[in-house]
Design a protein around this motif. Sequence first.
Motif, PDB file in Angstrom:
ATOM      1  N   PRO A 151       0.835  -1.236   0.332  1.00  0.00           N
ATOM      2  CA  PRO A 151       0.035  -0.460   0.127  1.00  0.00           C
ATOM      3  C   PRO A 151       1.145   1.285  -0.157  1.00  0.00           C
ATOM      4  O   PRO A 151       0.902   1.884   1.263  1.00  0.00           O
ATOM      5  N   SER A 152       2.253   1.327  -0.986  1.00  0.00           N
ATOM      6  CA  SER A 152       2.397   1.847  -1.294  1.00  0.00           C
ATOM      7  C   SER A 152       1.902   2.869  -2.447  1.00  0.00           C
ATOM      8  O   SER A 152       1.023   2.896  -3.230  1.00  0.00           O
ATOM      9  N   ASN A 153       2.750   4.696  -2.430  1.00  0.00           N
ATOM     10  CA  ASN A 153       2.212   4.911  -3.523  1.00  0.00           C
ATOM     11  C   ASN A 153       2.053   4.976  -5.099  1.00  0.00           C
ATOM     12  O   ASN A 153       3.352   4.387  -5.622  1.00  0.00           O
ATOM     13  N   PRO A 154       0.482   3.626  -5.872  1.00  0.00           N
ATOM     14  CA  PRO A 154       1.481   3.265  -6.955  1.00  0.00           C
ATOM     15  C   PRO A 154       2.442   4.490  -8.186  1.00  0.00           C
ATOM     16  O   PRO A 154       3.240   3.831  -8.223  1.00  0.00           O
ATOM     17  N   TRP A 155       2.273   5.689  -7.842  1.00  0.00           N
ATOM     18  CA  TRP A 155       2.650   5.979  -9.418  1.00  0.00           C
ATOM     19  C   TRP A 155       4.517   6.973  -8.986  1.00  0.00           C
ATOM     20  O   TRP A 155       5.378   6.547  -9.210  1.00  0.00           O
ATOM     21  N   LEU A 156       4.865   7.393  -7.170  1.00  0.00           N
ATOM     22  CA  LEU A 156       5.692   7.568  -7.305  1.00  0.00           C
ATOM     23  C   LEU A 156       6.660   6.059  -6.060  1.00  0.00           C
ATOM     24  O   LEU A 156       8.191   6.411  -6.156  1.00  0.00           O
ATOM     25  N   SER A 157       5.654   5.341  -6.024  1.00  0.00           N
ATOM     26  CA  SER A 157       7.066   4.071  -5.427  1.00  0.00           C
ATOM     27  C   SER A 157       6.935   3.202  -5.383  1.00  0.00           C
ATOM     28  O   SER A 157       7.733   2.227  -6.139  1.00  0.00           O
ATOM     29  N   ILE A 158       5.475   2.377  -6.569  1.00  0.00           N
ATOM     30  CA  ILE A 158       5.559   0.740  -6.926  1.00  0.00           C
ATOM     31  C   ILE A 158       6.015   1.128  -8.865  1.00  0.00           C
ATOM     32  O   ILE A 158       6.592   0.010  -9.165  1.00  0.00           O
ATOM     33  N   ASP A 159       5.829   2.368  -9.605  1.00  0.00           N
ATOM     34  CA  ASP A 159       5.874   1.797  -9.989  1.00  0.00           C
ATOM     35  C   ASP A 159       6.979   2.590 -10.679  1.00  0.00           C
ATOM     36  O   ASP A 159       6.850   1.459 -12.171  1.00  0.00           O
TER      37      ASP A 159
END
Length: 318
Positions: free
Chosen positions: A199-207
Amino acid sequence: MVSDYPNVVILVGGSGGVKLAHGLALALPPEKLTVVVNTGDDFWHYGLRICPDLDTLLYTLSGQVNREHGWGISGDTTVALNTLRTLGDDTWFTLGDRDLATHLRRTQLWHEGHTLTQIAGMLGAALGIESRILPMTDSPVATIVETAELGDLPFQTYFVRHRWQPTVRAVRYDGIEAARLSPELVAALQDANVIILGPSNPWLSIDPILAVPGMREAIRASRAHCIAVTPIVGGDAVKGPTARLMRDWGLALEPQTIADHYAGLIDGFVADQRDESTAPDGIAWLTADTMMTTDEDRLRVARVVLDWAADFSRAPRT
Ligand code: FO1
């Protein structure tokens, strides 16, 4: 004896993802857990290699993290930083004295020619962490935030110096085309029974993790079911710039937006129980209380995800 525990790989940035990784570390034997960490936030500062998300994970899993901040070491002092200030530096990035030792050691190992994967392993072992910690790549990748007011900003300049207030137009990951998956990461994905997008930021951390060439293909080729856990709780984000980004981009602060973002990659989505009325269509989903303040919360959420993944694995992946 054959272990009943699945091989779990979780992809994380800072804060939320690390909390779930901590819950998994409490729930699983260490050899069953691999944490893949975003390194797009990494940068050089005072000549030192700083890896904020890796360090947040190291400090959390070793019980040292400053829980109030969610980063850095609990009870750390800032004598070196205060001295730097008196020497004329504007000290916009807070490095505690004990934290500084981590950056000194990592930079020393870096200059000795070790890969970031090796360094993460050495630092983890030195702190008594037995689960595997893998940077998303050993290649240098820098998340650049393209802002309306200030142009292109390196991630930490956007996040810490400007307190994620500039309006984000786009995000890019410099160096990503040349980045490679490490052999350790390829093996972990091949062996995985469950892959979790934290549950991390999709755009800044997972992408940035998913953008490493070959990563999406390796996840799809894996026999593992892939489950995303929501960073949205009660129509808002728990911490950081996720909600602000989504509002600026006209995206609904709902599980559907995140599930759509990961479409084609995930088999299931864990939404928060506060968002039950907006749970996503077109994907298997489950709701739970996903707030992870205490260790008990983290273990509880980890168990919810693991139990659901066990149900999934009774059905072959389609
Ligand atoms: N976050 C801040 O908001 N301010 C800081 O001064 C700061 C310093 C810092 C030092 C070491 C470290 O490992 C993390 C640090 N963070 C700080 C957190 C970090 O920059 C972000 O939370 C992540 O990059 C986002 O995942």
